[in-house]
Every structure is written in C-alpha cells, then in structure tokens.
Motif scaffolding. Structure first.
Motif, PDB file in Angstrom:
ATOM      1  N   MET A   1       5.681  -1.938  16.921  1.00  0.00           N
ATOM      2  CA  MET A   1       4.606  -1.842  15.968  1.00  0.00           C
ATOM      3  C   MET A   1       3.995  -0.433  15.977  1.00  0.00           C
ATOM      4  SD  MET A   1       1.249  -4.209  15.409  1.00  0.00           S
ATOM      5  CE  MET A   1       2.201  -5.660  15.071  1.00  0.00           C
ATOM      6  N   LYS A   2       3.827   0.164  17.153  1.00  0.00           N
ATOM      7  CA  LYS A   2       3.225   1.500  17.231  1.00  0.00           C
ATOM      8  C   LYS A   2       4.097   2.530  16.516  1.00  0.00           C
ATOM      9  CE  LYS A   2       0.610   0.660  21.407  1.00  0.00           C
ATOM     10  NZ  LYS A   2       0.445   0.952  22.837  1.00  0.00           N
ATOM     11  N   LYS A   3       5.414   2.396  16.650  1.00  0.00           N
ATOM     12  CA  LYS A   3       6.325   3.327  15.959  1.00  0.00           C
ATOM     13  C   LYS A   3       6.209   3.170  14.445  1.00  0.00           C
ATOM     14  CE  LYS A   3       9.504   4.799  19.302  1.00  0.00           C
ATOM     15  NZ  LYS A   3       9.141   6.148  19.612  1.00  0.00           N
ATOM     16  N   ARG A   4       6.043   1.937  13.989  1.00  0.00           N
ATOM     17  CA  ARG A   4       5.886   1.674  12.550  1.00  0.00           C
ATOM     18  C   ARG A   4       4.600   2.308  12.033  1.00  0.00           C
ATOM     19  NH1 ARG A   4       8.731   0.793   8.118  1.00  0.00           N
ATOM     20  NH2 ARG A   4       7.555  -0.408   6.597  1.00  0.00           N
ATOM     21  N   ILE A   5       3.520   2.145  12.779  1.00  0.00           N
ATOM     22  CA  ILE A   5       2.230   2.755  12.402  1.00  0.00           C
ATOM     23  C   ILE A   5       2.377   4.271  12.317  1.00  0.00           C
ATOM     24  CG2 ILE A   5      -0.148   3.172  13.167  1.00  0.00           C
ATOM     25  CD1 ILE A   5       0.019   0.301  14.456  1.00  0.00           C
ATOM     26  N   GLU A   6       3.015   4.845  13.331  1.00  0.00           N
ATOM     27  CA  GLU A   6       3.221   6.296  13.361  1.00  0.00           C
ATOM     28  C   GLU A   6       4.038   6.741  12.145  1.00  0.00           C
ATOM     29  OE1 GLU A   6       5.699   9.345  16.129  1.00  0.00           O
ATOM     30  OE2 GLU A   6       4.392   7.930  17.191  1.00  0.00           O
ATOM     31  N   SER A   7       5.068   5.988  11.802  1.00  0.00           N
ATOM     32  CA  SER A   7       5.913   6.318  10.658  1.00  0.00           C
ATOM     33  C   SER A   7       5.131   6.262   9.347  1.00  0.00           C
ATOM     34  CB  SER A   7       7.101   5.347  10.614  1.00  0.00           C
ATOM     35  OG  SER A   7       7.855   5.551   9.446  1.00  0.00           O
ATOM     36  N   ILE A   8       4.305   5.239   9.176  1.00  0.00           N
ATOM     37  CA  ILE A   8       3.498   5.101   7.958  1.00  0.00           C
ATOM     38  C   ILE A   8       2.509   6.259   7.837  1.00  0.00           C
ATOM     39  CG2 ILE A   8       1.715   3.702   6.838  1.00  0.00           C
ATOM     40  CD1 ILE A   8       3.201   1.222   8.082  1.00  0.00           C
ATOM     41  N   LEU A   9       1.832   6.582   8.932  1.00  0.00           N
ATOM     42  CA  LEU A   9       0.876   7.694   8.898  1.00  0.00           C
ATOM     43  C   LEU A   9       1.573   9.023   8.606  1.00  0.00           C
ATOM     44  CD1 LEU A   9      -1.508   6.699  11.824  1.00  0.00           C
ATOM     45  CD2 LEU A   9      -2.118   6.902   9.402  1.00  0.00           C
ATOM     46  N   LYS A  10       2.721   9.253   9.213  1.00  0.00           N
ATOM     47  CA  LYS A  10       3.455  10.500   8.968  1.00  0.00           C
ATOM     48  C   LYS A  10       3.915  10.580   7.513  1.00  0.00           C
ATOM     49  CE  LYS A  10       4.971  11.643  13.612  1.00  0.00           C
ATOM     50  NZ  LYS A  10       6.101  11.791  14.547  1.00  0.00           N
ATOM     51  N   ASP A  11       4.343   9.451   6.952  1.00  0.00           N
ATOM     52  CA  ASP A  11       4.760   9.430   5.553  1.00  0.00           C
ATOM     53  C   ASP A  11       3.582   9.762   4.638  1.00  0.00           C
ATOM     54  OD1 ASP A  11       6.662   9.108   3.507  1.00  0.00           O
ATOM     55  OD2 ASP A  11       6.141   6.991   3.249  1.00  0.00           O
ATOM     56  N   SER A  12       2.420   9.184   4.925  1.00  0.00           N
ATOM     57  CA  SER A  12       1.220   9.465   4.131  1.00  0.00           C
ATOM     58  C   SER A  12       0.828  10.939   4.233  1.00  0.00           C
ATOM     59  CB  SER A  12       0.076   8.563   4.598  1.00  0.00           C
ATOM     60  OG  SER A  12      -1.054   8.739   3.782  1.00  0.00           O
ATOM     61  N   ILE A  13       0.882  11.475   5.426  1.00  0.00           N
ATOM     62  CA  ILE A  13       0.563  12.894   5.640  1.00  0.00           C
ATOM     63  C   ILE A  13       1.561  13.770   4.879  1.00  0.00           C
ATOM     64  CG2 ILE A  13       0.564  14.735   7.386  1.00  0.00           C
ATOM     65  CD1 ILE A  13      -0.593  12.527   9.331  1.00  0.00           C
ATOM     66  N   ASN A  14       2.836  13.420   4.914  1.00  0.00           N
ATOM     67  CA  ASN A  14       3.882  14.179   4.234  1.00  0.00           C
ATOM     68  C   ASN A  14       3.604  14.254   2.731  1.00  0.00           C
ATOM     69  OD1 ASN A  14       6.405  15.555   3.918  1.00  0.00           O
ATOM     70  ND2 ASN A  14       7.316  13.610   3.288  1.00  0.00           N
ATOM     71  N   VAL A  15       3.203  13.121   2.131  1.00  0.00           N
ATOM     72  CA  VAL A  15       2.889  13.106   0.695  1.00  0.00           C
ATOM     73  C   VAL A  15       1.723  14.044   0.413  1.00  0.00           C
ATOM     74  CG1 VAL A  15       2.025  11.672  -1.198  1.00  0.00           C
ATOM     75  CG2 VAL A  15       3.853  10.816   0.281  1.00  0.00           C
ATOM     76  N   LYS A  16       0.702  14.005   1.245  1.00  0.00           N
ATOM     77  CA  LYS A  16      -0.460  14.877   1.030  1.00  0.00           C
ATOM     78  C   LYS A  16      -0.110  16.345   1.253  1.00  0.00           C
ATOM     79  CE  LYS A  16      -3.770  11.231   1.766  1.00  0.00           C
ATOM     80  NZ  LYS A  16      -3.159  10.106   2.456  1.00  0.00           N
ATOM     81  N   GLU A  17       0.790  16.627   2.178  1.00  0.00           N
ATOM     82  CA  GLU A  17       1.240  18.012   2.367  1.00  0.00           C
ATOM     83  C   GLU A  17       1.981  18.515   1.123  1.00  0.00           C
ATOM     84  OE1 GLU A  17       3.356  17.918   6.103  1.00  0.00           O
ATOM     85  OE2 GLU A  17       1.540  18.430   7.228  1.00  0.00           O
TER      86      GLU A  17
END
Length: 189
Positions: A1-17
C-alpha cells in the motif's frame, strides 16, 4: 500500500511539473482574461460535470467568499448548483442543454466562461461554449488528455498533460487555486 501511495503522489507531482514547464503562459492569459472581465463588471461563469462540477462550485465559492484575503465579493457563478433548473432542462430539452440554456438566460458579453471537462468531449459543455462564443463571450477551457473538441473551440485552453481523470482533476483545482490567488491579489491592490 505504501508503494502505491508513493506512486500516486509521484504521478500527481509529475503532472504538475509538466504544467510548470509548459503552461505558465496559458495560466497567466487565463488570469488576465478573468481579471479584465471582473474589472469591467463582468462575472466568471463556471461549469462542468461530476468532479468538474465540484471544481466549478469550489472556484466560485473562493471568489465570492474569500481565498486568502478579506475583500469584497467577486462575481462568480457555478451553473451546476440549481437542481431544479438542471433537471427541468435535462427533462424538457435534453442533457446537452443544461449549461447552454442557463448561459442564454444569465450571461453577458462582459462575462468570461470557464468550461471544465477532463476529456474535452462533454457534449453539454461543448454546446455551452458554442453558445457563449455566438454571444461574444470569452471562453476558457480546462481539459486534459488531448483537449478534445472543447480545447479547439475555446479562446484559451489549459490542457493538462495527463490521461488519468484523477490527475487531471487535481491539476484543474491547483490551477483554479492559482487563479483565485492571482485574481484576489490583482483586484485588492
């Protein structure tokens, strides 16, 4: 679950970048358009379906209430809140008319329309933008993926470089908050 959370947050950050590197000029143009309208006594009229309807209401609430500063209320209207109007129009004329019919009744040339559709394909949103343009109202689109027909129709289109609806919506509300801050700052100097 922690890896999934990390992946979702990184994806969101990537879109904003990606927005940071490619959309600052567009966001600035959108802010200028809305500020110009409000200074001339116009209003911001916002609409969309589902999560985009919630974003429309959220942005309108920030402008009518306050974002960060105590100030006078700013003219903003979400076309997603009157269930009697929405259901009557959908029943009597078809769902494609629920926003365009309201614009016909409520919009003025001084106004600005902010149409939100993550796919850029929502028929009722597209119909409303077509009507706004026929009246001479400036149109702004928040969309994602490839922008769809909505991006082609709007005077200014913010196309979030993402395919996942949740990431597009996260970017839309981030840009909505940026606009609220810019508008509030410019109109309270």
């Amino acid at each position: 679950m922690k890896k999934r959370i990390e992946s979702i947050l990184k994806d969101s950050i990537n879109v904003k970048e990606k927005l940071l590197s490619g959309s600052i000029n567009t966001i600035s143009q959108i802010a200028d358009q809305i500020i110009t309208s409000l200074k001339k006594g116009g209003k911001l009229i916002i609409f969309g379906n589902g999560g985009s309807a919630a974003d429309a209401q959220h942005i309108a609430a920030e402008l009518i209430g306050r974002f960060q500063k105590e100030r006078r209320a700013l003219a903003a209207l979400a076309l997603t809140t009157n269930t009697s109007v929405l259901t009557a129009l959908a029943n009597d004329y078809g769902y494609e008319t629920v926003f365009s019919r309201q614009l016909e009744a409520l919009a003025d040339k001084k106004d600005v329309v902010l149409a939100i559709s993550t796919s850029g394909k929502a028929k009722n949103v597209i119909e409303a933008v077509k009507l706004a343009k026929s009246i001479g109202i400036k149109t702004i689109a928040f969309t994602g993926q490839r922008g769809g027909e909505l991006a082609k129709l709007a005077d200014i289109a913010l196309i979030v470089p993402a395919k996942i609806t949740a990431r597009i919506q996260e970017a839309h509300i981030t840009v909505g908050h940026i606009l609220c801050e810019l508008i509030e700052y410019e109109l309270t100097k």
